[in-house]
Design a protein around this motif. Structure first.
Motif, PDB file in Angstrom:
ATOM      1  N   ILE A   1       0.923  -1.156  -0.037  1.00 54.05           N
ATOM      2  CA  ILE A   1      -0.164   0.090   0.145  1.00 54.05           C
ATOM      3  C   ILE A   1       0.901   1.280  -0.055  1.00 54.05           C
ATOM      4  O   ILE A   1       0.888   2.099  -0.876  1.00 54.05           O
ATOM      5  CB  ILE A   1      -0.876   0.053   1.231  1.00 54.05           C
ATOM      6  N   PHE A   2       1.711   1.435   0.949  1.00 54.35           N
ATOM      7  CA  PHE A   2       2.551   2.733   1.174  1.00 54.35           C
ATOM      8  C   PHE A   2       3.489   3.004  -0.080  1.00 54.35           C
ATOM      9  O   PHE A   2       3.553   4.305  -0.221  1.00 54.35           O
ATOM     10  CB  PHE A   2       3.082   2.785   2.503  1.00 54.35           C
ATOM     11  N   PRO A   3       4.326   2.454  -0.405  1.00 52.37           N
ATOM     12  CA  PRO A   3       5.266   2.844  -1.325  1.00 52.37           C
ATOM     13  C   PRO A   3       4.649   3.472  -2.550  1.00 52.37           C
ATOM     14  O   PRO A   3       5.010   4.460  -3.165  1.00 52.37           O
ATOM     15  CB  PRO A   3       6.093   1.677  -1.534  1.00 52.37           C
ATOM     16  N   PRO A   4       3.542   2.701  -3.462  1.00 48.04           N
ATOM     17  CA  PRO A   4       2.897   3.177  -4.256  1.00 48.04           C
ATOM     18  C   PRO A   4       2.299   4.524  -4.020  1.00 48.04           C
ATOM     19  O   PRO A   4       1.834   5.718  -4.946  1.00 48.04           O
ATOM     20  CB  PRO A   4       2.105   2.284  -4.989  1.00 48.04           C
ATOM     21  N   LEU A   5       1.710   4.702  -2.569  1.00 48.03           N
ATOM     22  CA  LEU A   5       1.000   5.915  -2.401  1.00 48.03           C
ATOM     23  C   LEU A   5       1.787   7.006  -2.455  1.00 48.03           C
ATOM     24  O   LEU A   5       1.228   8.234  -2.714  1.00 48.03           O
ATOM     25  CB  LEU A   5       0.149   5.666  -1.057  1.00 48.03           C
ATOM     26  N   PHE A   6       3.052   6.794  -2.223  1.00 53.74           N
ATOM     27  CA  PHE A   6       4.008   7.726  -2.159  1.00 53.74           C
ATOM     28  C   PHE A   6       4.803   8.007  -3.438  1.00 53.74           C
ATOM     29  O   PHE A   6       5.930   8.930  -3.498  1.00 53.74           O
ATOM     30  CB  PHE A   6       4.932   7.622  -1.054  1.00 53.74           C
ATOM     31  N   GLY A   7       4.310   7.114  -4.611  1.00 54.62           N
ATOM     32  CA  GLY A   7       4.830   7.428  -5.687  1.00 54.62           C
ATOM     33  C   GLY A   7       6.321   6.985  -5.943  1.00 54.62           C
ATOM     34  O   GLY A   7       7.141   7.379  -6.760  1.00 54.62           O
TER      35      GLY A   7
ATOM     36  N   GLY B   1       6.907   3.686  -7.044  1.00 53.32           N
ATOM     37  CA  GLY B   1       6.863   2.678  -7.666  1.00 53.32           C
ATOM     38  C   GLY B   1       5.585   2.384  -8.120  1.00 53.32           C
ATOM     39  O   GLY B   1       4.420   3.089  -7.717  1.00 53.32           O
ATOM     40  N   THR B   2       5.338   1.743  -9.200  1.00 53.72           N
ATOM     41  CA  THR B   2       4.019   1.249  -9.539  1.00 53.72           C
ATOM     42  C   THR B   2       3.170   0.335  -8.702  1.00 53.72           C
ATOM     43  O   THR B   2       3.809  -0.429  -7.710  1.00 53.72           O
ATOM     44  CB  THR B   2       3.932   0.389 -11.078  1.00 53.72           C
ATOM     45  N   TRP B   3       1.928   0.371  -8.533  1.00 51.65           N
ATOM     46  CA  TRP B   3       1.145  -0.424  -7.477  1.00 51.65           C
ATOM     47  C   TRP B   3       1.213  -1.966  -8.225  1.00 51.65           C
ATOM     48  O   TRP B   3       1.882  -2.740  -7.044  1.00 51.65           O
ATOM     49  CB  TRP B   3      -0.549  -0.300  -7.762  1.00 51.65           C
ATOM     50  N   GLU B   4       1.543  -2.339  -9.267  1.00 52.33           N
ATOM     51  CA  GLU B   4       1.877  -3.698  -9.595  1.00 52.33           C
ATOM     52  C   GLU B   4       3.198  -4.135  -9.071  1.00 52.33           C
ATOM     53  O   GLU B   4       3.226  -5.299  -8.591  1.00 52.33           O
ATOM     54  CB  GLU B   4       1.858  -3.845 -11.103  1.00 52.33           C
ATOM     55  N   ALA B   5       4.117  -3.529  -9.063  1.00 58.34           N
ATOM     56  CA  ALA B   5       5.377  -3.908  -8.812  1.00 58.34           C
ATOM     57  C   ALA B   5       5.518  -4.177  -7.079  1.00 58.34           C
ATOM     58  O   ALA B   5       5.975  -5.236  -6.684  1.00 58.34           O
ATOM     59  CB  ALA B   5       6.271  -2.834  -9.047  1.00 58.34           C
ATOM     60  N   TRP B   6       4.783  -3.181  -6.346  1.00 59.19           N
ATOM     61  CA  TRP B   6       4.988  -3.379  -5.151  1.00 59.19           C
ATOM     62  C   TRP B   6       3.781  -4.314  -4.601  1.00 59.19           C
ATOM     63  O   TRP B   6       4.237  -5.028  -3.502  1.00 59.19           O
ATOM     64  CB  TRP B   6       4.599  -2.060  -4.406  1.00 59.19           C
ATOM     65  N   LEU B   7       2.711  -4.620  -5.235  1.00 58.09           N
ATOM     66  CA  LEU B   7       1.914  -5.797  -4.939  1.00 58.09           C
ATOM     67  C   LEU B   7       2.561  -7.216  -5.106  1.00 58.09           C
ATOM     68  O   LEU B   7       2.430  -7.906  -4.471  1.00 58.09           O
ATOM     69  CB  LEU B   7       0.676  -5.791  -5.756  1.00 58.09           C
ATOM     70  N   TYR B   8       3.464  -7.007  -6.293  1.00 54.94           N
ATOM     71  CA  TYR B   8       4.227  -8.264  -6.470  1.00 54.94           C
ATOM     72  C   TYR B   8       5.369  -8.755  -5.248  1.00 54.94           C
ATOM     73  O   TYR B   8       5.059  -9.831  -4.934  1.00 54.94           O
ATOM     74  CB  TYR B   8       4.940  -8.356  -7.974  1.00 54.94           C
ATOM     75  N   LYS B   9       6.028  -7.665  -4.891  1.00 56.97           N
ATOM     76  CA  LYS B   9       6.865  -7.595  -3.880  1.00 56.97           C
ATOM     77  C   LYS B   9       6.268  -8.191  -2.559  1.00 56.97           C
ATOM     78  O   LYS B   9       6.710  -8.970  -1.631  1.00 56.97           O
ATOM     79  CB  LYS B   9       7.669  -6.458  -3.631  1.00 56.97           C
TER      80      LYS B   9
END
Length: 764
Positions: A390-396, A398-406
């Protein structure tokens, strides 16, 4: 530690010291499961708990008895400790379940309920497992062959391969996605069902984590990754289950040692009956080459009996009329008629199985610590995975998809399966190996202590020696030899002490009879007294007569010489007169010297003999046997002091005895080891480790096995943690894929299991 008789149990398997769980009791109580409500649980005094102990009966090995039906089931499909927790929580939530314990190590479920067995089996099936009722003899019914799990895994794998091949030959993407989705649905059906019940019961087990990862992969369009995760997880789970079942079968195989039927003698006819129908007092006939079906005493016939299944002894034991025999042993030569002394559920082999199963259910300190660590670790990593999604893509960043995968990768890596099973599988394997070699280790805690032993203290009589002393010399000082021996026989006939028995046997051989005596008294540590013809006569050691101020000066030199030759001296006389001296000697067992030498070779720092005998006898026996130190002329309370002295500087000390005498010393030692368990119920109840044979032959193997078990447990824990940390470290650079994360988890679990199973193959 005070020598109490009150039993104590733990609300956590590791919260009590092993001594408090075992040596403060007469009956063996299984530690209460932490999930049992406080009103029925017991606590350790050193934990400051005050909950009362609710008395728990034991009947035919049952360790849970409440109102309602008590049943035991074998649970198939559990391949991780979290599975047992999930199933237990689910069953406990049912209104008709009064009490329950599910044990991952043994694969058993013990439950008290007010419904039908069919309902219980159905509820277990809903949670994704198979329940098989155990029989009244604690012998599980043969499990029906079930290939449903393997079949689903195979179909899932085929669909995955078809999807991969289709993607290479320009098949429409919808077909490829459909094949991957079908693979996920088929292979993930059982894990998803188990995950549902885990979430419902408030657990975060590996099924929840894997199901979340597979669903997440599908949601972000990684259909291949999702299908691969499901298939690899199903494959790993199947292999883990099969491997763990092999360790459980190491104990269940003991159940097949005794034959299911017996030839019962009725008049002159022989009738074949199931062992369940044979009663105490019946006479059974066992022909040469047949297994003995029940415990009993030989009524007629002589033979050699192979007792290896019970005692681990490699050499058959000669048996004759009046000797005990045990179910599961093999009659090698002559035909035997045996009076049955125990029902099938009470035989020695049945009790061995029961004690070993109880031992496997008791958590070692290391296992309890790992379980507590996993309970904290898994939720933390699960929450961390959600935060990463949730938080890394919220702060821009990286992409939602990349952080969801991690985040999904972290969910998979969060499974602590290899770590959780690192200890119990090793302990089950070691205890199973020991049981097959005639050694009962009554819990993982005692296995761990045995692996750290530095000093072994031995009781002399019956442990280092045969325990069957014989009269070797008789000296008459005053009066006639016959009168002196008749008085000695009269004093000793009320005692069961081995020396008293030796004097009785000797006087019987001389055809002497006892005289009329009264006021028979035992003088602890010194001898005995009786009034004969109005005169107080004594039989005892030199200290006794010196305390009576009897005229001992003239015999002290003779007594000292006899003692220095390894004899135990019994003086017969009154306050005023010494009638004579009887010298009794106890031969060292043939296996003692060899066992002590092996103990030194495997690194035991010192061996010590504790005895109530005089200095001369103790010195002679110690030098002949090869012990490093000895303490002589000890009363029972002195043996406790000797053990405490040996424990100085934090030395780990075991006391080895026969399980009947020296109970305070056994309780004081870090580990109590009893020998001759096949012949004494007391030994099986009181000690931490039981050598079923009546010698020390298996003691070096037991310590070697325990040390190897400790090494393997440490290897498993470190390997599991290192693999986990490497996988975690590879997530953020983007070097880890979902399927690699699954392999790191299930692969580590399989390696840990294989490493633990090496303990099954260790030979004496």
């Amino acid at each position: 530690m005070p020598n109490e008789t009150k039993a104590t149990c733990c609300t956590d398997d590791a919260c009590c010291s092993p001594k408090e769980v075992t040596f403060k009791k007469t009956l063996s109580l299984t530690p209460v499961n932490p999930a049992v409500p406080a009103s029925t649980a017991s606590c350790c005094t050193d934990n400051g708990c005050t909950a009362e102990i609710k008395e728990r009966e034991e009947e035919k090995g049952a360790s849970i008895l409440e109102n309602g039906k008590h049943l035991e089931y074998r649970i198939e499909g559990m391949d991780c400790g979290a599975c047992a927790v999930t199933l237990e929580k689910h069953m406990r939530s049912l209104p008709y379940v009064t009490d329950i314990r599910v044990n991952f190590s043994t694969g058993n479920m013990k439950i008290v309920h007010n419904t039908t067995p069919e309902t219980i089996i159905s509820e277990v099936k809903k949670a994704g497992y198979t329940a098989i009722p155990a029989s009244s003899q604690r012998k599980a019914a043969k499990a029906p062959s079930s290939y449903s799990g393997i079949s689903l895994m195979a179909v899932s794998g085929i669909l995955l391969v078809l999807g991969s091949l289709s993607s290479l030959v320009q098949v429409p993407s919808t077909i490829v996605t459909t094949l991957y989705a079908a693979s996920i649905l088929v292979g993930g059906y059982k894990p998803a069902r188990s995950a549902y019940y885990a979430v419902k019961s408030g657990s975060l087990d590996m099924n929840v984590l894997m199901a979340s990862a597979a669903i997440g992969a599908a949601l972000i369009g990684e259909w291949l990754e999702g299908a691969t995760v499901v298939f690899l997880f199903a494959l790993g789970t199947t292999l883990q289950t099969k491997s763990i079942e092999r360790t459980r079968e190491s104990i269940r195989s003991l159940m097949d040692l005794a034959p299911p039927e017996a030839w019962v003698k009725q008049g002159i006819a022989l009738t074949r009956k199931p062992v369940e129908e044979v009663k105490i007092g019946d006479t059974i006939v066992v022909k040469p080459g047949e297994k003995i079906p029940l415990d009993g005493e030989i009524a007629a016939g002589t033979s050699s009996v192979n007792q290896a299944p019970i005692t681990g002894e490699s050499i058959p034991v000669d048996k004759q009329e009046g000797d005990p025999v045990y179910a599961g042993t093999v009659n090698e030569e002559g035909s035997l008629e045996i009076h049955v002394t125990k029902l099938v559920e009470d035989t020695t082999i049945a009790r061995i199985i029961h004690l070993v199963e109880e031992a496997q259910e008791k958590k070692a300190p290391t296992e309890a610590f790992v379980d507590r660590f996993a309970k904290i670790y898994t939720p933390i990593v699960f929450i961390l995975a959600i935060l990463i999604m949730i938080f890394p893509p919220l702060f821009g960043w990286g992409t939602w998809e990349a952080w969801l995968y991690k985040g999904l990768e972290l969910l998979v890596v969060a499974c602590p399966c290899a770590l959780v099973i690192s200890t119990p599988v090793a302990i089950v394997s070691a205890i199973g190996n020991a049981a097959r070699h005639g050694v009962l280790i009554k819990g993982g805690a005692f296995l761990e202590i045995a692996g750290t032993l530095q000093t072994l203290a031995f009781d002399k009589t019956g442990t280092l020696t045969e325990g069957k002393p014989k009269v070797v010399k008789v000296l008459t000082i005053n009066g006639t030899e016959q009168d002196m021996l008749a008085i000695a026989r009269t004093i000793e006939e009320h005692s069961k002490h081995p020396i008293a028995v030796a004097i009785m046997d000797y006087t019987s051989g001389q055809h002497l009879s006892s005289r009329q005596g009264e006021n028979f008294t035992t003088i602890v540590g010194k001898g005995a007294q009786a009034i004969i013809d109005g005169i107080s006569y004594y039989a005892g050691n030199l200290k006794l007569f010196q305390g009576l101020h009897a005229p001992t000066t003239s015999i002290e030199k003779q007594v000292l010489e006899l003692q220095n030759q390894g004899n135990t001296i019994v003086i017969i006389g009154t306050h005023d007169t010494i009638l004579g001296i009887i010298a009794v000697a106890d031969a060292i067992r043939k296996t003692t010297t060899d066992a002590l030498q092996k103990l030194k070779k495997i690194g035991i720092h010192q061996t010590v003999m504790l005895t109530g005998d005089n200095e001369g006898t103790a010195s002679h026996i110690a030098s002949t046997a090869g012990v490093d130190r000895y303490f002589a002329e000890l009363l029972p309370e002195d043996k406790v002091a000797a053990i405490k002295k040996l424990q100085e500087n934090n030395h780990v000390v075991a006391m080895v005895g026969d399980g009947i005498n020296d109970a305070p010393a056994l309780a004081t030692a870090n580990l109590g080891i009893a020998m001759g368990g096949a012949g004494t119920d007391t030994a099986m109840e009181t000690a931490d480790i039981i050598l079923m044979a009546d010698n020390l032959e298996k003691l070096p193997h037991t310590i070697t096995l325990s040390r190897k078990a400790l090494r393997i447990i440490k290897q498993n824990i470190w390997f599991s943690l290192i693999v986990k940390f490497i996988a975690l470290g590879l997530i953020f650079p983007g070097w880890l894929t979902l399927w690699l994360a699954v392999i790191s988890d299930t692969g580590a679990a399989l390696i840990v299991i294989a490493n633990s199973m090496r303990l099954l193959r260790i030979k004496n």
